[in-house]
Write a protein that holds these residues in place. Structure first.
Motif, mmCIF file in Angstrom:
data_model
loop_
_atom_site.group_PDB
_atom_site.id
_atom_site.type_symbol
_atom_site.label_atom_id
_atom_site.label_comp_id
_atom_site.label_asym_id
_atom_site.label_seq_id
_atom_site.Cartn_x
_atom_site.Cartn_y
_atom_site.Cartn_z
ATOM 1 N N LEU A 65 34.081 27.275 39.446
ATOM 2 C CA LEU A 65 34.253 28.637 40.034
ATOM 3 C C LEU A 65 35.480 28.717 41.301
ATOM 4 O O LEU A 65 36.080 29.799 41.247
ATOM 5 N N CYS A 108 38.674 28.620 39.539
ATOM 6 C CA CYS A 108 39.260 29.648 38.996
ATOM 7 C C CYS A 108 39.374 30.812 40.071
ATOM 8 O O CYS A 108 40.445 31.543 40.008
ATOM 9 N N THR A 109 38.722 30.615 41.181
ATOM 10 C CA THR A 109 39.000 31.575 42.171
ATOM 11 C C THR A 109 40.519 31.202 42.592
ATOM 12 O O THR A 109 41.224 32.113 43.008
#
Length: 360
Positions: free
Chosen positions: A23, A26-27
């Protein structure tokens, strides 16, 4: 039941750490893409000079200066997030470890083990509390079965020994045939009473109830009618004082056993008169059986509800049970979410009061 072993897989803690790291990656990639789309793409390629001839960075210059540092920052952020996710997931999953530990202890036979999860209420605490409640019920059932087996073996030993002795006497031809048959009948009747009392106690303790709205007045009348001949033969008077409409939410069969035991106890251990009274008190119905008799102490009162505890009889031996009478009454009361209250009368004797939920 034998279950095949599961194939090993990644733990939930590892999975949560991987998900958290992905996560963050991806951020970070999304942020870099937004920087390019809304900033770098509008800067032209090639060398740029201002009006005064000063140097201005091109898109390539900015990319060379920004991208490596951004990737290093993203790598550091991923590492920190992975460590943080690992530590946080371990703390979040700690209650599952307590549940697993308790389950393994119970599976090994330690029925007294409990999760006892501390902290505020959440999903884990709800599961832990439900598990503790389930274990309480299981332990109560197991303890009840153990008590039943122990009580049965203890109490049936005496009539079986007496039966064997009587048969030995009969085989040797000592005594008349009529006396031999009378003793056999007496011993078998006692054994039957013991078994019936044990079964009733077991049913009451297991709370296997069939509750319905029950007329207390009719129930008391039936009990008095059954026991009145024995009471008269023992020199007792039974005085009943009940209101016309008195109903409880109870298992009628078990309640009849309880009332019968209270009256039998009064006949066996009391003298003079027996008074049965009752009435409503809020959402409860009070039903008391009082008898005259000797002075009782606190130690004797607490002893009365213990199985197979008998005080010295003052009344009829024929109406006496096997030492389970008040134990059954107490179990019936608790099974109906009520209670049995025993009080010593100031003038001597006993006052036994059943508190049961009134019929709604």
């Amino acid at each position: 039941m034998n279950r095949s072993p599961r194939t090993p897989g990644a733990s939930v803690r590892v999975k949560l750490t991987i998900v958290m790291s992905l996560l963050v990656i991806c951020t970070g990639v999304l942020i870099l893409a937004l920087v390019y789309l809304f900033l770098l793409r509008y800067i032209p390629e090639g060398n740029l000079n201002t009006v005064r001839g000063d140097f201005a960075p091109s898109r390539r210059d900015l990319a060379q200066a920004f991208v490596p540092r951004a990737l290093w920052a993203l790598s550091a952020l991923v590492l920190v997030s992975a460590v943080g996710a690992w530590l946080l997931s371990g703390r979040l999953l700690r209650p599952l470890n307590q549940l697993q530990s308790t389950s393994l202890k119970v599976a090994a036979g330690q029925l007294s083990s409990r999760v006892e999860l501390s902290g505020p209420r959440n999903e884990f605490s709800d599961v832990a509390d439900a598990m503790d409640k389930m274990l309480d019920e299981i332990q109560a059932q197991v303890d009840q079965q153990r008590r039943f087996a122990a009580n049965a073996s203890h109490e049936l030993r005496t009539p079986l020994a007496a039966l064997r002795a009587t048969l030995d006497v009969g085989i040797q031809g000592a005594g008349g045939e009529e006396e031999f048959m009378r003793r056999l009948g007496s011993i078998s009747a006692k054994a039957e009473r013991t078994v019936q009392a044990l079964l009733t106690l077991s049913r009451a303790e297991s709370a296997a109830l069939h509750p319905r709205s029950t007329d207390v007045v009719l129930l008391v009348e039936d009990v008095v009618e059954q026991l009145l001949p024995a009471a008269i033969a023992a020199g007792f008077e039974i005085d009943v004082q009940l209101p016309e409409d008195l109903r409880v939410e109870a298992d009628a069969d078990l309640l009849e056993h309880a009332l019968s035991n209270l009256v039998r106890n009064a006949i066996a251990y009391g003298r003079g008169a027996i008074r049965i009274a009752g009435g409503a008190s809020g959402s409860m119905v009070l039903l008391s059986v009082e008898n005259e008799g000797g002075m009782l102490g606190e130690a004797q009162l607490s002893q009365m509800v213990e199985p197979f505890q008998r005080l010295d009889r003052l009344g009829s031996v024929e109406t006496a049970g096997v030492g389970l009478g008040l134990s059954i009454v107490d179990a019936v009361a608790r099974a109906h979410h009520g209670e049995l209250v025993l009080l010593a009368r100031s003038a001597g004797g006993l006052s036994a009061t059943l508190r049961l939920p009134a019929a709604g």
